[in-house]
Design a protein around this motif. Sequence first.
Motif, mmCIF file in Angstrom:
data_model
loop_
_atom_site.group_PDB
_atom_site.id
_atom_site.type_symbol
_atom_site.label_atom_id
_atom_site.label_comp_id
_atom_site.label_asym_id
_atom_site.label_seq_id
_atom_site.Cartn_x
_atom_site.Cartn_y
_atom_site.Cartn_z
ATOM 1 N N ILE A 232 5.408 -0.111 0.013
ATOM 2 C CA ILE A 232 5.663 1.299 0.293
ATOM 3 C C ILE A 232 4.342 2.065 0.343
ATOM 4 O O ILE A 232 4.051 2.766 1.277
ATOM 5 N N ASP A 233 3.549 1.924 -0.671
ATOM 6 C CA ASP A 233 2.278 2.636 -0.733
ATOM 7 C C ASP A 233 1.254 1.720 -1.387
ATOM 8 O O ASP A 233 1.398 1.359 -2.552
ATOM 9 N N TRP A 234 0.234 1.335 -0.670
ATOM 10 C CA TRP A 234 -0.746 0.378 -1.184
ATOM 11 C C TRP A 234 -1.520 0.942 -2.364
ATOM 12 O O TRP A 234 -1.976 0.196 -3.218
ATOM 13 N N ARG A 235 -1.661 2.264 -2.470
ATOM 14 C CA ARG A 235 -2.399 2.863 -3.588
ATOM 15 C C ARG A 235 -1.700 2.620 -4.921
ATOM 16 O O ARG A 235 -2.349 2.391 -5.932
ATOM 17 N N ILE A 236 -0.366 2.639 -4.914
ATOM 18 C CA ILE A 236 0.381 2.367 -6.143
ATOM 19 C C ILE A 236 0.143 0.934 -6.578
ATOM 20 O O ILE A 236 -0.131 0.668 -7.749
ATOM 21 N N PHE A 237 0.210 0.018 -5.634
ATOM 22 C CA PHE A 237 0.019 -1.393 -5.974
ATOM 23 C C PHE A 237 -1.407 -1.670 -6.415
ATOM 24 O O PHE A 237 -1.640 -2.415 -7.373
ATOM 25 N N ALA A 238 -2.385 -1.100 -5.742
ATOM 26 C CA ALA A 238 -3.781 -1.330 -6.121
ATOM 27 C C ALA A 238 -4.059 -0.787 -7.519
ATOM 28 O O ALA A 238 -4.691 -1.453 -8.345
ATOM 29 N N THR A 239 -3.564 0.400 -7.803
ATOM 30 C CA THR A 239 -3.777 0.991 -9.125
ATOM 31 C C THR A 239 -3.100 0.170 -10.205
ATOM 32 O O THR A 239 -3.697 -0.107 -11.250
ATOM 33 N N CYS A 240 -1.881 -0.235 -9.968
ATOM 34 C CA CYS A 240 -1.159 -1.032 -10.964
ATOM 35 C C CYS A 240 -1.805 -2.399 -11.168
ATOM 36 O O CYS A 240 -1.936 -2.856 -12.301
ATOM 37 N N HIS A 241 -2.213 -3.058 -10.088
ATOM 38 C CA HIS A 241 -2.850 -4.363 -10.226
ATOM 39 C C HIS A 241 -4.139 -4.270 -11.030
ATOM 40 O O HIS A 241 -4.362 -5.042 -11.958
ATOM 41 N N MET A 242 -4.996 -3.340 -10.666
ATOM 42 C CA MET A 242 -6.285 -3.231 -11.352
ATOM 43 C C MET A 242 -6.096 -2.789 -12.802
ATOM 44 O O MET A 242 -6.753 -3.314 -13.696
#
Length: 153
Positions: A82-92
């Motif tokens: 849905i939104d790559w920023r959510i995934f990037a923030t959660c992963h990091m």
Amino acid sequence: MRDYFLMVRAVILVLWPITTWAAGESLGTTLGAVTLADWLSLVILSTVSGLVALLHRVRRSFEAEALRQAGQPAAEADRQLIDWRIFATCHMSGAILVGFIVFALCEALDINNYLEAACIALASWGGAKFADRWADGLSDRISSAIGQKGSTP
């Protein structure tokens, strides 16, 4: 029920200073000998492990999108992000948090440096994968709240 919460609150207020002092004493001696190079190694290992998990997830998302466009079925878990920023923030965040916890644990147990690096890398990758599943649910809730259908990363 109100009395129960007051008792729990009183216990927390009584135990908080003692717990804080004990944690400060134990963590102070454990982390006192940690050098800047150790901290940099922790950040680099955690970030690289989290990035590997993130890129793996993005690759699966692109593959699922290509299958969908070709008219073939794709796994629901690999659907479009849905939104790559959510995934990037959660992963990091997940990778660095778990990496720090494992680092502190390995330092407290005085584990060999190479084994410690392997533990940090594997735990950070696992933390990022856990965050991936958590972010998937979070992303669904956010997208339904704002009414988005989805966009590619």
